[in-house]
Design a protein around this motif. Structure first.
Motif, PDB file in Angstrom:
ATOM      1  N   PHE A  13     -17.192  94.697  43.818  1.00 33.18           N
ATOM      2  CA  PHE A  13     -17.602  93.928  44.990  1.00 33.18           C
ATOM      3  C   PHE A  13     -18.595  92.862  44.533  1.00 33.18           C
ATOM      4  N   ILE A  50     -14.954  86.902  41.425  1.00 33.96           N
ATOM      5  CA  ILE A  50     -15.787  87.593  42.426  1.00 33.96           C
ATOM      6  C   ILE A  50     -14.897  88.514  43.283  1.00 33.96           C
ATOM      7  N   HIS A  51     -15.407  89.667  43.617  1.00 37.91           N
ATOM      8  CA  HIS A  51     -14.688  90.682  44.414  1.00 37.91           C
ATOM      9  C   HIS A  51     -13.463  91.273  43.692  1.00 37.91           C
ATOM     10  N   ARG A  95      -7.014  90.426  44.439  1.00 37.50           N
ATOM     11  CA  ARG A  95      -6.590  89.403  45.403  1.00 37.50           C
ATOM     12  C   ARG A  95      -5.924  88.190  44.756  1.00 37.50           C
ATOM     13  N   HIS A 106     -11.409  92.333  53.079  1.00 34.90           N
ATOM     14  CA  HIS A 106     -12.364  91.253  53.377  1.00 34.90           C
ATOM     15  C   HIS A 106     -11.819  90.428  54.549  1.00 34.90           C
ATOM     16  N   TYR A 149     -10.925  88.183  57.699  1.00 37.99           N
ATOM     17  CA  TYR A 149     -11.455  87.026  58.433  1.00 37.99           C
ATOM     18  C   TYR A 149     -10.882  87.068  59.855  1.00 37.99           C
ATOM     19  N   LYS A 167     -28.021  90.345  51.744  1.00 34.93           N
ATOM     20  CA  LYS A 167     -27.755  89.555  50.536  1.00 34.93           C
ATOM     21  C   LYS A 167     -28.441  88.187  50.589  1.00 34.93           C
ATOM     22  N   VAL A 225     -19.224  95.094  55.628  1.00 35.74           N
ATOM     23  CA  VAL A 225     -19.894  93.821  55.362  1.00 35.74           C
ATOM     24  C   VAL A 225     -19.658  92.900  56.554  1.00 35.74           C
ATOM     25  N   TRP A 270     -20.167  88.931  57.460  1.00 35.01           N
ATOM     26  CA  TRP A 270     -20.458  87.673  56.749  1.00 35.01           C
ATOM     27  C   TRP A 270     -20.006  86.452  57.540  1.00 35.01           C
ATOM     28  N   LYS A 280     -23.520  76.474  53.419  1.00 39.63           N
ATOM     29  CA  LYS A 280     -22.675  77.181  52.451  1.00 39.63           C
ATOM     30  C   LYS A 280     -21.205  76.817  52.683  1.00 39.63           C
ATOM     31  N   GLU A 297     -15.800  93.445  57.220  1.00 40.97           N
ATOM     32  CA  GLU A 297     -15.084  93.973  56.054  1.00 40.97           C
ATOM     33  C   GLU A 297     -15.286  95.486  55.937  1.00 40.97           C
TER      34      GLU A 297
HETATM   35  C1  BG6 Z   1     -18.622  88.398  51.305  1.00 40.02           C
HETATM   36  C2  BG6 Z   1     -19.884  88.414  50.474  1.00 40.02           C
HETATM   37  O1  BG6 Z   1     -18.037  89.667  51.216  1.00 40.02           O
HETATM   38  O2  BG6 Z   1     -17.708  87.429  50.764  1.00 40.02           O
HETATM   39  C3  BG6 Z   1     -20.468  87.012  50.428  1.00 40.02           C
HETATM   40  O3  BG6 Z   1     -20.808  89.338  51.017  1.00 40.02           O
HETATM   41  C4  BG6 Z   1     -19.436  86.033  49.894  1.00 40.02           C
HETATM   42  O4  BG6 Z   1     -21.625  87.024  49.607  1.00 40.02           O
HETATM   43  C5  BG6 Z   1     -18.181  86.105  50.760  1.00 40.02           C
HETATM   44  O5  BG6 Z   1     -19.960  84.715  49.920  1.00 40.02           O
HETATM   45  C6  BG6 Z   1     -17.054  85.180  50.298  1.00 40.02           C
HETATM   46  O6  BG6 Z   1     -16.703  85.475  48.986  1.00 40.02           O
HETATM   47  P1  BG6 Z   1     -15.570  84.660  48.236  1.00 40.02           P
HETATM   48  O7  BG6 Z   1     -15.596  85.143  46.817  1.00 40.02           O
HETATM   49  O8  BG6 Z   1     -14.268  84.944  48.919  1.00 40.02           O
HETATM   50  O9  BG6 Z   1     -15.946  83.191  48.352  1.00 40.02           O
END
Ligand code: BG6
Length: 292
Positions: free
Chosen positions: A73, A84-85, A89, A159, A161, A183, A236, A238, A244, A264
């Protein structure tokens, strides 16, 4: 077994599963096993948010829908050059089976195909499968099996949306009194006092040791979205906020970010999961909409 409601389409070198059954329509990208779109036929508005700037390209995550988080994560614990993550994916998955259920829903079974890059990033032997049920609700169940001879630890989750009327119109219920890590505030620990509302600025909190279902109340859309979880001990919440969102480059036109929130269902940080040799673990989520 093959669903009669399934079509496989190809675009830009990537394959997509398109489902149009009596209850719902959906698109699933085989890269990432990513549900990029799902809409029950009974709803007035979309349920999942998909950025108008989403990139459908090899090796890139799609901004919107239901990206999978696995096996870490956020940043990789030791190597910042890794995705990231986690890589789930952005790498190829295969369709193992599709099936029409008696209630009109479509069930898909997908399996991750480990690439050389994956084997470099994760040396141990595992298998990863995702069951997606597309109907009046959208359910996703991700199963990790440990085929190695020693235990390993993973983070995992969905994750998702969600499409909303505006970030300042909604309330999220279900996390009252939960312990959280903020965070945006240097991972500071805190306790959620109340129902969650948003001011429009960045909000990035991981709620820990909490398996509660969550409810997104949207008074403008006259609906509540329910996010049910199983074997998920963290959630989570977000939203990127204006600054941002601008920097991210794939959040769509000006103000488009205001029409999404991520809720999430995950296991992350101190809720990471240990899987023992020969054992499997499944995390699940089910999304449903109630209009009023
Ligand atoms: C969330 C995180 O799960 O995903 C955030 O807590 C992050 O910190 C967001 O910015 C989006 O992540 P990514 O890698 O899909 O841009």
């Amino acid at each position: 077994m093959t669903s009669k409601y399934l079509k496989i389409e190809e675009s830009n070198g990537l394959q997509y599963l398109k489902i149009d059954n009596p209850l719902a329509q959906a698109t699933v990208s085989l890269q990432g096993a990513h549900v990029s779109w799902w809409r029950p036929k009974s709803t007035t508005e979309d349920v999942l948010w998909l950025s108008t700037d989403a990139r459908f390209e090899k090796g890139r995550s799609i901004r919107g829908g239901v990206p999978i988080i696995w096996p870490w994560f956020g940043q990789h614990p030791t190597d910042n050059s890794y995705c990231i993550h986690g890589f789930a994916r952005v790498i190829p998955w295969e369709l193992v089976k599709s099936e029409d259920l008696k209630n009109g829903a479509t069930k898909l079974l997908l399996r991750m195909v480990p690439t050389q890059e994956v084997k470099k990033q994760l040396s141990y032997d595992f298998s990863l499968e995702l069951i997606i049920i597309i109907g009046e609700s959208l359910s996703t169940n991700l199963t990790t099996t440990n085929n190695a001879s020693f235990p390993f630890v993973i983070s995992e989750g969905f994750h998702t949306y969600f499409y909303i009327s505006d970030i300042e119109n909604i309330k999220i219920k279900g996390l009252e009194s939960a312990v959280l890590t903020d965070k945006v505030n240097n991972f500071k620990k805190d306790i959620e006092g109340d129902v969650i509302t948003f001011s429009g600025s960045e909000f990035d909190k991981v709620y820990l040791n909490n398996s509660n279902d969550c409810f997104i109340e949207d008074e403008k859309f006259n609906r509540v979205i329910t996010v049910k979880k199983s074997n998920s001990n963290s959630t989570v919440i977000w939203t990127p906020g204006e600054n941002k969102a601008k920097k991210m480059g794939d959040m769509g036109a000006e103000g488009e970010w205001r029409r999404m929130v991520c809720v999430e269902a995950v296991n992350a940080l101190e809720n990471n999961v240990v899987i023992y040799p020969g054992k499997s673990h499944t995390i699940g989520s089910e999304i449903a909409v109630q209009e009023y």
